[in-house]
Design an enzyme around this catalytic site. Structure first.
Site, PDB file in Angstrom:
ATOM      1  N   CYS A 130       0.830  -1.209   0.000  1.00  0.00           N
ATOM      2  CA  CYS A 130       0.000   0.000   0.000  1.00  0.00           C
ATOM      3  C   CYS A 130       0.864   1.258   0.000  1.00  0.00           C
ATOM      4  O   CYS A 130       1.347   1.683   1.060  1.00  0.00           O
ATOM      5  CB  CYS A 130      -0.916  -0.037   1.223  1.00  0.00           C
ATOM      6  SG  CYS A 130      -2.045   1.348   1.301  1.00  0.00           S
ATOM      7  N   CYS A 133      -0.597   4.221   1.983  1.00  0.00           N
ATOM      8  CA  CYS A 133      -0.467   4.082   3.439  1.00  0.00           C
ATOM      9  C   CYS A 133       0.975   4.291   3.898  1.00  0.00           C
ATOM     10  O   CYS A 133       1.228   4.962   4.897  1.00  0.00           O
ATOM     11  CB  CYS A 133      -0.885   2.687   3.879  1.00  0.00           C
ATOM     12  SG  CYS A 133      -2.342   2.048   3.077  1.00  0.00           S
ATOM     13  N   ASP A 134       1.912   3.689   3.196  1.00  0.00           N
ATOM     14  CA  ASP A 134       3.257   3.569   3.763  1.00  0.00           C
ATOM     15  C   ASP A 134       4.328   4.454   3.119  1.00  0.00           C
ATOM     16  O   ASP A 134       5.436   4.544   3.652  1.00  0.00           O
ATOM     17  CB  ASP A 134       3.704   2.098   3.708  1.00  0.00           C
ATOM     18  CG  ASP A 134       2.891   1.240   4.669  1.00  0.00           C
ATOM     19  OD1 ASP A 134       2.306   1.817   5.606  1.00  0.00           O
ATOM     20  OD2 ASP A 134       2.826   0.012   4.482  1.00  0.00           O
TER      21      ASP A 134
END
Ligand SMILES: Cc1cc2nc3c(=O)[nH]c(=O)nc-3n(C[C@H](O)[C@H](O)[C@H](O)COP(=O)(O)OP(=O)(O)OC[C@H]3O[C@@H](n4cnc5c(N)ncnc54)[C@H](O)[C@@H]3O)c2cc1C
Length: 310
Positions: A130, A133-134
């Site tokens: 992701c 997200c990261d």
């Protein structure tokens, strides 16, 4: 006979359980694991109100609250759903069967995996699926993105605004992404394209330290020193056991209206298993609450939850 069975104990399912239990509906959650994909992020910092923490810790809190309000947790893999006279019968891979009046499907999706050495070992410790997200964790660091579709190409571009250097490894010579995005990719000085190649191995100690990349045509192998590996090769959604009851889209996601109703009365869906855009934990949680309230309305013949506070 449960009032509600929720399939999946991720952010959507656990939140749905909090809501159905607070409405005093007898609720069971059936799930393979507790926490779902959020468990895979070692550092979730975009779930409001909690501060940064491990995804597992956040999901443990969700679980405690759902159980605290009275949800029963049944561990197992659902592989059969049938309509009955009174509601639905849910079959598990271990042969167990449960019945309910209403059903909330919240069993997410699974990022497609590469099946290579180091992938599972370093998941959450440098390996992620992701970018949204990261990526912020890779400020001024080096990372590799794997894939050739829109999510890989857009992911590489997003990551390149944060990371010092991004390698994009793709097993073909051309990309499946939109032309305009590919143009931006080719112009980006932070991104090195590694085409006709695959990542064969992920190597490290406690965290990821490098990847072994192999050129498919020449079989030449190279090591790239990287801190992060972003696998962006799509997701697997398994709706095979509900497709005789609910409509799905071309990506096999369960189609819902804005309140979580599926095409089958009494079946609701929430979170990543639906076409909801921007798949995120906070979105799945919000979706779970909506589906649960709509489920309550349906079970009470439309008299239940108020639609807003006005
Ligand atoms: C590596 C990674 C990092 C991420 N980082 C972030 C982040 O930082 N911030 C953010 O907001 N979002 C992040 N996300 C996205 C976020 O995790 C998802 O959007 C969210 O988990 C979706 O929740 P869900 O409840 O819909 O599904 P899931 O989390 O996928 O939960 C589904 C649940 O259903 C269960 N299940 C599946 N199939 C069955 C079955 N047949 N029978 C029974 N149970 C079943 C699973 O075991 C799981 O418990 C990340 C995702 C990944 C993969």
């Amino acid at each position: 006979m449960y009032d509600v069975i929720i399939v999946g104990a991720g952010a959507a399912g656990l939140t749905a359980a909090i809501y159905t239990c607070r409405k005093k509906l007898r609720t069971a959650i059936i799930s393979i694991d507790v926490g779902g994909q959020t468990n895979l992020t070692s550092h979730i910092e975009n779930y409001p109100g909690t501060g940064p923490m491990h995804g597992m810790e956040l999901m443990q809190r969700f679980q405690n609250e759902a159980i605290g309000f009275g949800a029963e947790l049944i561990m197992g893999k659902v592989n059969k759903v049938d309509k009955t006279e009174k509601g639905f019968k849910i079959g598990l891979a271990n042969g167990e069967e449960y019945e309910c009046k209403a059903l909330i499907l919240a069993y997410g999706k699974v990022p497609r995996s590469l099946g290579i050495e180091g992938e599972e070992k370093f998941m959450g410790r440098g390996v992620t699926t992701c970018v949204t997200c990261d990526a912020p964790l890779y400020k001024n660091r080096e990372a590799v993105v794997i894939g050739g579709g829109n999510s890989a190409v857009e992911g590489a571009l997003e990551l390149a605004t944060i990371a010092r250097k991004v390698y994009l490894v793709h097993r073909r010579g051309t990309f499946r992404a939109d032309e305009i995005t590919v143009e931006k990719l080719k112009e980006n000085k932070n991104i090195e394209l590694v085409l006709n190649s695959v990542v064969a191995k992920i190597v490290g100690g406690k965290n990821v330290e490098s990847v072994e990349v192999e050129n498919i045509a020449t079989k030449e192998k190279k090591f790239f020193k990287v801190d992060g590996v972003f696998i962006e090769i799509g997701y697997v959604v398994d709706t095979s056991f509900v497709q005789h009851l609910v409509k799905v889209n071309e990506r096999k996601e369960i189609i819902v209206d804005e309140r979580g109703n599926t095409s089958c009365p009494g079946i609701f869906a929430a979170g990543d298993i639906t076409p909801v855009p921007y798949k995120q934990t906070v979105i799945a949680a919000g979706d779970g609450s909506k589906a649960a309230l709509e489920c309550y309305r349906w079970l009470t013949g439309g008299k239940g939850a108020v639609l807003d506070w006005s």
